[in-house]
Design a protein around this motif. Structure first.
Motif, PDB file in Angstrom:
ATOM      1  N   PHE A  36       0.850  -1.188   0.000  1.00  0.00           N
ATOM      2  CA  PHE A  36       0.000   0.000   0.000  1.00  0.00           C
ATOM      3  C   PHE A  36       0.887   1.239   0.000  1.00  0.00           C
ATOM      4  CE2 PHE A  36      -3.393  -2.859   0.847  1.00  0.00           C
ATOM      5  CZ  PHE A  36      -4.553  -2.183   0.497  1.00  0.00           C
ATOM      6  N   LEU A  37       0.768   2.034  -1.050  1.00  0.00           N
ATOM      7  CA  LEU A  37       1.524   3.278  -1.146  1.00  0.00           C
ATOM      8  C   LEU A  37       0.870   4.385  -0.339  1.00  0.00           C
ATOM      9  CD1 LEU A  37       2.283   3.228  -4.987  1.00  0.00           C
ATOM     10  CD2 LEU A  37       3.562   2.157  -3.111  1.00  0.00           C
ATOM     11  N   ALA A  38      -0.416   4.218  -0.059  1.00  0.00           N
ATOM     12  CA  ALA A  38      -1.205   5.143   0.755  1.00  0.00           C
ATOM     13  C   ALA A  38      -2.358   4.328   1.326  1.00  0.00           C
ATOM     14  CB  ALA A  38      -1.710   6.308  -0.094  1.00  0.00           C
ATOM     15  N   PRO A  39      -3.092   4.854   2.330  1.00  0.00           N
ATOM     16  CA  PRO A  39      -4.162   4.067   2.952  1.00  0.00           C
ATOM     17  C   PRO A  39      -5.160   3.466   1.965  1.00  0.00           C
ATOM     18  CG  PRO A  39      -3.730   6.025   4.253  1.00  0.00           C
ATOM     19  CD  PRO A  39      -2.882   6.142   3.019  1.00  0.00           C
ATOM     20  N   GLU A  40      -5.474   4.158   0.868  1.00  0.00           N
ATOM     21  CA  GLU A  40      -6.440   3.652  -0.095  1.00  0.00           C
ATOM     22  C   GLU A  40      -5.836   3.460  -1.480  1.00  0.00           C
ATOM     23  OE1 GLU A  40      -9.355   2.596   0.736  1.00  0.00           O
ATOM     24  OE2 GLU A  40      -9.087   3.215   2.821  1.00  0.00           O
ATOM     25  N   LEU A  41      -4.516   3.303  -1.530  1.00  0.00           N
ATOM     26  CA  LEU A  41      -3.858   3.135  -2.826  1.00  0.00           C
ATOM     27  C   LEU A  41      -2.900   1.957  -2.748  1.00  0.00           C
ATOM     28  CD1 LEU A  41      -3.414   4.154  -5.685  1.00  0.00           C
ATOM     29  CD2 LEU A  41      -1.639   5.677  -4.805  1.00  0.00           C
ATOM     30  N   CYS A  42      -3.233   0.899  -3.481  1.00  0.00           N
ATOM     31  CA  CYS A  42      -2.457  -0.338  -3.411  1.00  0.00           C
ATOM     32  C   CYS A  42      -1.743  -0.606  -4.727  1.00  0.00           C
ATOM     33  CB  CYS A  42      -3.393  -1.507  -3.085  1.00  0.00           C
ATOM     34  SG  CYS A  42      -2.593  -3.125  -3.151  1.00  0.00           S
ATOM     35  N   LEU A  43      -0.512  -1.075  -4.612  1.00  0.00           N
ATOM     36  CA  LEU A  43       0.260  -1.508  -5.775  1.00  0.00           C
ATOM     37  C   LEU A  43       0.371  -3.023  -5.731  1.00  0.00           C
ATOM     38  CD1 LEU A  43       2.096  -0.936  -8.249  1.00  0.00           C
ATOM     39  CD2 LEU A  43       4.016  -0.826  -6.623  1.00  0.00           C
ATOM     40  N   LEU A  44      -0.018  -3.684  -6.818  1.00  0.00           N
ATOM     41  CA  LEU A  44       0.061  -5.142  -6.917  1.00  0.00           C
ATOM     42  C   LEU A  44       0.917  -5.496  -8.125  1.00  0.00           C
ATOM     43  CD1 LEU A  44      -0.736  -8.046  -6.215  1.00  0.00           C
ATOM     44  CD2 LEU A  44      -2.843  -7.710  -7.531  1.00  0.00           C
ATOM     45  N   LEU A  45       2.034  -6.174  -7.880  1.00  0.00           N
ATOM     46  CA  LEU A  45       2.921  -6.633  -8.937  1.00  0.00           C
ATOM     47  C   LEU A  45       2.880  -8.159  -8.969  1.00  0.00           C
ATOM     48  CD1 LEU A  45       5.991  -4.302  -8.221  1.00  0.00           C
ATOM     49  CD2 LEU A  45       4.128  -3.928  -9.838  1.00  0.00           C
ATOM     50  N   VAL A  46       2.859  -8.724 -10.168  1.00  0.00           N
ATOM     51  CA  VAL A  46       2.704 -10.169 -10.317  1.00  0.00           C
ATOM     52  C   VAL A  46       3.895 -10.751 -11.064  1.00  0.00           C
ATOM     53  CG1 VAL A  46       1.262 -12.013 -11.234  1.00  0.00           C
ATOM     54  CG2 VAL A  46       0.196  -9.943 -10.340  1.00  0.00           C
ATOM     55  N   SER A  47       4.381 -11.885 -10.547  1.00  0.00           N
ATOM     56  CA  SER A  47       5.516 -12.568 -11.168  1.00  0.00           C
ATOM     57  C   SER A  47       5.225 -14.062 -11.246  1.00  0.00           C
ATOM     58  CB  SER A  47       6.786 -12.330 -10.337  1.00  0.00           C
ATOM     59  OG  SER A  47       7.837 -13.156 -10.784  1.00  0.00           O
ATOM     60  N   SER A  48       5.881 -14.723 -12.179  1.00  0.00           N
ATOM     61  CA  SER A  48       5.741 -16.181 -12.284  1.00  0.00           C
ATOM     62  C   SER A  48       6.802 -16.913 -11.465  1.00  0.00           C
ATOM     63  CB  SER A  48       5.844 -16.607 -13.752  1.00  0.00           C
ATOM     64  OG  SER A  48       7.090 -16.204 -14.303  1.00  0.00           O
ATOM     65  N   HIS A  49       7.694 -16.159 -10.815  1.00  0.00           N
ATOM     66  CA  HIS A  49       8.789 -16.763 -10.064  1.00  0.00           C
ATOM     67  C   HIS A  49       8.560 -16.654  -8.552  1.00  0.00           C
ATOM     68  CE1 HIS A  49      11.277 -17.278 -13.646  1.00  0.00           C
ATOM     69  NE2 HIS A  49      10.887 -16.069 -14.012  1.00  0.00           N
ATOM     70  N   SER A  50       8.749 -17.740  -7.856  1.00  0.00           N
ATOM     71  CA  SER A  50       8.486 -17.780  -6.420  1.00  0.00           C
ATOM     72  C   SER A  50       9.551 -17.064  -5.599  1.00  0.00           C
ATOM     73  CB  SER A  50       8.381 -19.242  -5.948  1.00  0.00           C
ATOM     74  OG  SER A  50       9.601 -19.939  -6.201  1.00  0.00           O
ATOM     75  N   GLU A  51      10.675 -16.710  -6.216  1.00  0.00           N
ATOM     76  CA  GLU A  51      11.760 -16.060  -5.479  1.00  0.00           C
ATOM     77  C   GLU A  51      11.978 -14.615  -5.946  1.00  0.00           C
ATOM     78  OE1 GLU A  51      15.181 -18.540  -5.906  1.00  0.00           O
ATOM     79  OE2 GLU A  51      14.289 -20.230  -4.816  1.00  0.00           O
ATOM     80  N   SER A  52      10.910 -13.992  -6.400  1.00  0.00           N
ATOM     81  CA  SER A  52      11.049 -12.649  -6.968  1.00  0.00           C
ATOM     82  C   SER A  52      10.657 -11.529  -6.001  1.00  0.00           C
ATOM     83  CB  SER A  52      10.208 -12.538  -8.243  1.00  0.00           C
ATOM     84  OG  SER A  52       8.843 -12.812  -7.968  1.00  0.00           O
ATOM     85  N   PHE A  53      10.524 -11.851  -4.708  1.00  0.00           N
ATOM     86  CA  PHE A  53      10.102 -10.839  -3.744  1.00  0.00           C
ATOM     87  C   PHE A  53      10.995  -9.605  -3.782  1.00  0.00           C
ATOM     88  CE2 PHE A  53      10.675  -8.873   0.423  1.00  0.00           C
ATOM     89  CZ  PHE A  53       9.379  -8.467   0.715  1.00  0.00           C
ATOM     90  N   PHE A  54      12.297  -9.807  -3.711  1.00  0.00           N
ATOM     91  CA  PHE A  54      13.201  -8.665  -3.595  1.00  0.00           C
ATOM     92  C   PHE A  54      13.276  -7.855  -4.890  1.00  0.00           C
ATOM     93  CE2 PHE A  54      14.704 -11.484  -0.183  1.00  0.00           C
ATOM     94  CZ  PHE A  54      14.654 -10.597   0.877  1.00  0.00           C
ATOM     95  N   SER A  55      13.156  -8.517  -6.026  1.00  0.00           N
ATOM     96  CA  SER A  55      13.169  -7.773  -7.285  1.00  0.00           C
ATOM     97  C   SER A  55      11.895  -6.947  -7.440  1.00  0.00           C
ATOM     98  CB  SER A  55      13.335  -8.729  -8.465  1.00  0.00           C
ATOM     99  OG  SER A  55      12.280  -9.664  -8.513  1.00  0.00           O
TER     100      SER A  55
END
Length: 220
Positions: A36-55
């Motif tokens: 959440f970049l702000a209380p009512e503003l969410c960023l959702l990024l999707v990846s096919s890799h299970s180890e992509s959290f840090f990227s």
């Protein structure tokens, strides 16, 4: 949005969770990074890799660095309070307008190919709870009529005039539109507005709905 809203924990900290996207691959998981970049503003990024959290975390940080100085984030949050499907934001030529300038009160638009639906904001006299319930029941009746079990009884176009409002429904090859008008609206006027609204909604589909062919970027 249901995925993000399903847990309050998403608002408290950044999260990384598996999620199934059947249209992409019904037999495998994608992985969603939620922040959440702000209380009512969410960023959702999707990846096919299970180890992509840090990227993905780094991608979010880079986006924030670019967005915050530009002043775009406040504009995005402000736009959330101006719903596109408020009838006052729909062009007059397409049947919209301020309260009193158009007999159109409410509508549902179903994109049957995508299985997605949108509705306009409620406006007076449909803002009271009892009026909303009455309207939903009326939509249910009309839906049942146009989707009758017997094909001989099915109606592609249905006009219904009641004590509280006038309702018009149309079943197309790729959409269904249900519209509610002021009770004094004549059939010819309702049909005219309905046709213009329908044409506008078809033009707006790419903005209002998720397309059936989303683009996925594979991380290497």
């Amino acid at each position: 949005s249901n995925f993000v809203r399903s847990s309050e924990s998403f608002r408290l900290s950044e999260n990384f969770s598996p999620v199934c996207l059947p249209r992409y691959n019904p037999s495998a998981f994608m992985y969603g990074y939620v922040s959440f970049l702000a209380p009512e503003l969410c960023l959702l990024l999707v990846s096919s890799h299970s180890e992509s959290f840090f990227s993905l975390k780094e991608a979010r940080q880079n986006m924030e660095v670019a967005l915050r100085p530009s002043g775009i984030l406040p504009k995005i949050m402000e736009s959330q309070h101006r719903p596109l499907l408020d009838l006052s934001n729909i062009p007059t030529a397409s049947g919209g307008g301020e309260l009193g300038s158009t007999p159109l009160l409410h509508f549902h638009y179903l994109q049957t190919t995508l299985g997605q639906v949108v509705s306009s904001e409620f406006r007076p006299p449909l803002t009271e709870k009892s009026a909303k319930k009455r309207l939903v029941r009326e939509y249910q009746r009309v839906y049942s009529l146009v989707h009758a079990a017997s094909k001989a009884e099915q109606q592609r176009l249905h006009f219904r005039a009641g004590d509280h409002h006038v309702m018009l429904a149309c079943i197309g090859t790729e959409f269904e539109l249900y519209a509610t008008f002021d009770a004094l609206t004549e059939k010819a006027a309702a049909v005219s507005i309905f046709n213009r609204l329908c044409a506008w909604m078809i033009q707006m589909e790419s903005t209002l709905f998720m397309t059936p062919n989303p683009v996925f970027f594979d991380q290497s």
